[in-house]
Structure formats: structure tokens, C-alpha cells
Design a protein around this motif. Structure first.
Motif, mmCIF file in Angstrom:
data_model
loop_
_atom_site.group_PDB
_atom_site.id
_atom_site.type_symbol
_atom_site.label_atom_id
_atom_site.label_comp_id
_atom_site.label_asym_id
_atom_site.label_seq_id
_atom_site.Cartn_x
_atom_site.Cartn_y
_atom_site.Cartn_z
ATOM 1 N N GLU A 1 41.395 41.471 38.913
ATOM 2 C CA GLU A 1 40.910 42.824 39.179
ATOM 3 C C GLU A 1 39.842 42.807 40.261
ATOM 4 O OE1 GLU A 1 41.345 46.425 37.575
ATOM 5 O OE2 GLU A 1 43.057 45.238 38.260
ATOM 6 N N HIS A 2 38.975 41.825 40.228
ATOM 7 C CA HIS A 2 37.928 41.737 41.263
ATOM 8 C C HIS A 2 38.563 41.512 42.630
ATOM 9 C CE1 HIS A 2 34.332 40.364 43.439
ATOM 10 N NE2 HIS A 2 33.639 41.001 42.510
ATOM 11 N N ARG A 3 39.572 40.673 42.681
ATOM 12 C CA ARG A 3 40.261 40.423 43.955
ATOM 13 C C ARG A 3 40.943 41.694 44.454
ATOM 14 N NH1 ARG A 3 42.308 35.108 41.716
ATOM 15 N NH2 ARG A 3 40.863 33.538 42.524
ATOM 16 N N ARG A 4 41.444 42.497 43.534
ATOM 17 C CA ARG A 4 42.120 43.744 43.923
ATOM 18 C C ARG A 4 41.132 44.756 44.492
ATOM 19 N NH1 ARG A 4 43.355 48.765 41.605
ATOM 20 N NH2 ARG A 4 42.254 48.287 39.667
ATOM 21 N N LEU A 5 39.923 44.782 43.951
ATOM 22 C CA LEU A 5 38.963 45.817 44.309
ATOM 23 C C LEU A 5 37.960 45.396 45.377
ATOM 24 C CD1 LEU A 5 38.207 47.122 40.698
ATOM 25 C CD2 LEU A 5 39.606 48.254 42.438
ATOM 26 N N PHE A 6 37.798 44.072 45.556
ATOM 27 C CA PHE A 6 36.770 43.588 46.471
ATOM 28 C C PHE A 6 37.371 42.558 47.446
ATOM 29 C CE2 PHE A 6 34.575 44.983 42.668
ATOM 30 C CZ PHE A 6 33.507 45.716 43.180
ATOM 31 N N ASP A 7 36.769 42.502 48.619
ATOM 32 C CA ASP A 7 37.248 41.578 49.638
ATOM 33 C C ASP A 7 36.745 40.150 49.423
ATOM 34 O OD1 ASP A 7 38.580 43.593 50.973
ATOM 35 O OD2 ASP A 7 36.817 44.122 52.185
ATOM 36 N N ASP A 8 35.632 39.994 48.681
ATOM 37 C CA ASP A 8 35.019 38.670 48.529
ATOM 38 C C ASP A 8 34.826 38.370 47.047
ATOM 39 O OD1 ASP A 8 33.774 36.297 48.990
ATOM 40 O OD2 ASP A 8 31.830 37.155 49.538
ATOM 41 N N THR A 9 35.734 37.639 46.461
ATOM 42 C CA THR A 9 35.640 37.238 45.065
ATOM 43 C C THR A 9 35.086 35.820 44.996
ATOM 44 O OG1 THR A 9 37.462 38.653 44.365
ATOM 45 C CG2 THR A 9 36.923 36.779 42.944
ATOM 46 N N PRO A 10 34.047 35.590 44.194
ATOM 47 C CA PRO A 10 33.450 34.262 44.119
ATOM 48 C C PRO A 10 34.447 33.201 43.677
ATOM 49 C CG PRO A 10 32.056 35.884 43.011
ATOM 50 C CD PRO A 10 33.343 36.577 43.333
ATOM 51 N N ASP A 11 34.306 32.001 44.230
ATOM 52 C CA ASP A 11 35.120 30.861 43.826
ATOM 53 C C ASP A 11 34.500 30.288 42.555
ATOM 54 O OD1 ASP A 11 36.650 28.643 43.521
ATOM 55 O OD2 ASP A 11 36.005 27.641 45.376
#
Length: 405
Positions: free
Chosen positions: A393-403
Motif C-alpha cells: 500500500e505504501h508503494r502504491r501511494l508513495f514514490d519512496d518506500t523505505p527499504d
């Protein structure tokens, strides 16, 4: 009172919960010809969506760290095994103890305790967040499976034990006690108390107390196991923990030169055994002193009847302190915790700002609701996520998802 350990079933103790005399479910149902009320509770919990999600919710490590680390599901199964063993030894209702063990972590957020801490922070202005209360909310409201009611419609005794996992919540005058004295009762508990009286001022049944202490035993021993196998804990550091030092000395005396994997297992299994046997002995002593003839005498007691002895309580506290400083506060774990905290905060802010980002039923009717109602809907949605789904979901909504690796 004499307790004989062995394989054969023993008569249920007078102070055990009798499934034939259970209190009413919130929504009355016909009894089952093949299962006791607590067996039905257990089955409903196992078949719930929230239970399946535990497979991809983690304890200490995020889901992709490795296939051999505990998840909430494997931890729950281990708690259940310990709870049944204790209940059998003390002649309690094993099915009720098992139901409580299987349901105790249903309300946990993704990303372990960090997820819960961040969710409580995000919900600070809207009633806060508590995973025990969220478990109650799931089994009484959020599971939407049955035609006649929301939730799972569990027995009164299961709900009582679930909400009082850590003991009484209020005094006889209804004032919150312990850690809740400053924050007040969690939202889900307050809401459900309007529908059904769970005697929040009393101790829960002995079966519920068994499930709670089984939880402590399981996560102490198994976080130790995971920490060693992950290389975040060392055998040398364990000399400072008396319980572990004694156990390792015993293992090394019996099996000198044992390879690490076997040495870890021999230590962990002995740790569990010592704690379980201590709880049985101390609980027998307390039960003999109280001499309860019915379950309500357990509830009305001035203290818990299922507990560690004074010596073991001190050793268990020392073990928890060791795990906190060496594992939960290990730099590698803290770094990942910082990243998953950001994922959780970002998701909460995104859904609060645009609730239509939530799927289907979750966003229906929430756009025009007050902010407290919106926040609770967002909280319920995020709390139900698995680690994997939250990251997706974070990847869907944001351009920078923490590794998170």
C-alpha cells in the motif's frame, strides 16, 4: 488439591469454567450437539480472517527477514500449546484456554510493537490504540462473516478473558487502574461495555490467566531463539542472565561441544520447561491456599491464582530486561523499526487526508463523517493489515518506500 501429570484426562476442577454453565452469548444461539461453547469459539477464531492474517504479521523481524523466524501466527500456536499443557495440569478447561491463546494477538498491527506504538501515537487525539482492545473489537464487530451478527459472537467467558488479558481494568467503582489510570479505558472496551458487562473490575478465569502467562513464556523463550539464530544475541552475553547461565551450564555439562543450532534448542526447550513447571507448582500452591469451590471465587480473589513463583518472577524479569536491551534495542532492529514507523505514519496520514484511498467498504460513508469516526475507520483498516500489504500500500501511494531489509 493434588495434580497428577500424565496422559489421561482428569476430572475438571471445581474452580474450572464449566462449558455446560457458560453465560449467554450476546446473540443467543442454539447449542451444538457435537461441540462445547468453547470448542465453537476456538473454531470460529481459527476460521476468521484476522487469524489467517497473523501469518504475515511479525514479532520482532519484518516478514521477509527469513522463513524460520516467528510470525504472530507461529507465536500464537506456540502460546496455545503451552496454555493447553498448563490447563491440563491444573484440571482447567483446555478448550477455553486454547481459545484465549489463539485470539490474544488478533488485534496486533503490522510491524510488531513498533506498529502498535505508532498507531497509538497517530490515534492520540481520537481515543488511542491498544492491541488487546482491538482484539475485542475484531471479534465483536470487525469480522463480518455471519448472517445474524457482526463479529464472531463468542461466549462471555472468552470475551472476558480476552479483554482482561492483563488482569482487571477498573476498580469496583469503575475507575481505570494500572497503566490505564492515566489514559482511561481503550475505545473498544468502552464501546463494548455498553452492550455487555464483562466484569472489568474482577480477575478473569484461571483459564484466561493460563493463556496470559503462556504468552509470556512463549515470547520470552522464542524471541531468545530468534535473536540467537539471527546473530543479534550471543551466548557470551547470556552469562549476565542467571536463568540462562544456569541452563547453559546444564546443557554444556550434559552435551559438551554441542553445535550452536542444537545448543540453542536445548537451552530454549529447558527455558520453557522450567517456566511451565514453576507456574504449575506456584499455581497449585495459590489454589490450595485459596481453596476455591467455584470459578467466581477465582474472579473475586485479591490476586492472580496463575503465576510464577517469586524466584522465577525475578528471573523472568531479568530475562525480559536482557531481551529489551540486547534484542529489541539492537541497532539493526531499531533501524528497521524507524523505517516501518514511517510507513505506518505515512499510511495513516494518506488515508485521513483522502479516505477514498481505502478500498470498498472501508471508505464508504467516511468522507463526510467527523474526524474521530474517520480516524477510527483508518485505524481499523491499518491495524488489520499484514506487513506485506502495508508495504505494498505504501508503494502504491508513495514514490519512496523505505527499504526494510
Amino acid at each position: 488439591m493434588t495434580v497428577t501429570l500424565g496422559y489421561g484426562a482428569q476430572p475438571r476442577a471445581a474452580y474450572a469454567v464449566d462449558p455446560n454453565q457458560t453465560r449467554e452469548r450476546l446473540f443467543p444461539e442454539a447449542s451444538s450437539p457435537t461441540r462445547t461453547p468453547f470448542q465453537r469459539d476456538r473454531d470460529r477464531i481459527i476460521h476468521s480472517t484476522a487469524f489467517r492474517r497473523l501469518k504475515h504479521k511479525t514479532q520482532v523481524f519484518v516478514y521477509h527477514e527469513g522463513d524460520h523466524f516467528r510470525t504472530r501466527l507461529t507465536h500464537t500456536i506456540e502460546v496455545s500449546q503451552i496454555a493447553r499443557s498448563l490447563a491440563r495440569a491444573l484440571r482447567l478447561d483446555e478448550d477455553l484456554a486454547e481459545s484465549l491463546a489463539l485470539s490474544h494477538d488478533l488485534g496486533h498491527t503490522p510491524f510488531g510493537h513498533e506498529g502498535e506504538d505508532v498507531m497509538h501515537e497517530c490515534m492520540a487525539d481520537y481515543g488511542g490504540f491498544d492491541h488487546n482492545a482491538q482484539s475485542l473489537r475484531i471479534v465483536t464487530d470487525l469480522e463480518r462473516r455471519y448472517a445474524q451478527f457482526d463479529g464472531l459472537n463468542l461466549s462471555w467467558e472468552t470475551l472476558e478473558g480476552l479483554v482482561k488479558h492483563n488482569g482487571p481494568l477498573v476498580d469496583r467503582d469503575g475507575r481505570a487502574i494500572g497503566k490505564l489510570a492515566t489514559t482511561g479505558l481503550p475505545f473498544a472496551v468502552t464501546e463494548y461495555a455498553k452492550k455487555q458487562d464483562l466484569m472489568l473490575w474482577s480477575w478473569p478465569s484461571a483459564e484466561a490467566q493460563v493463556a496470559a502467562i503462556a504468552d509470556d513464556i512463549a515470547y520470552d523463550a522464542h524471541d531468545l531463539d530468534d535473536g540467537l539464530r539471527a546473530g543479534l544475541l550471543s551466548f557470551d552475553a547470556m552469562d549476565q542472565v542467571p536463568l540462562l547461565h544456569d541452563i547453559l551450564t546444564e546443557v554444556d555439562t550434559l552435551h559438551p561441544g554441542l553445535e550452536d543450532a542444537r545448543r540453542i534448542h536445548e537451552m530454549v526447550r529447558r527455558c520453557i520447561t522450567r517456566m511451565v513447571e514453576d507456574v504449575i507448582s506456584e499455581s497449585i500452591r495459590r489454589l490450595e491456599n485459596l481453596a476455591p469451590s467455584r470459578v467466581d471465587e477465582i474472579r473475586f480473589a485479591s490476586d492472580a491464582v496463575i503465576a510464577f513463583s517469586g524466584v522465577m518472577a525475578k528471573q523472568e524479569k531479568e530475562l525480559k530486561t536482557f531481551l529489551f536491551s540486547h534484542l529489541y534495542r539492537h541497532p539493526d532492529v531499531l533501524e528497521v523499526r524507524k523505517r516501518v514507523a514511517q510507513v505506518t505514519r505515512d499510511l495513516f496520514a494518506a488515508y485521513m487526508d483522502m479516505p477514498e484511498n481505502m478500498p470498498g467498504p472501508w471508505c464508504d460513508g467516511v468522507e463526510n463523517s467527523d474526524m474521530t469516526t474517520r480516524a477510527r475507520r483508518v485505524c481499523d483498516f491499518i491495524a488489520g493489515m499484514t506487513d506485506r500489504y502495508a508495504i505494498d500500500e505504501h508503494r502504491r501511494l508513495f514514490d519512496d518506500t523505505p527499504d526494510l531489509r
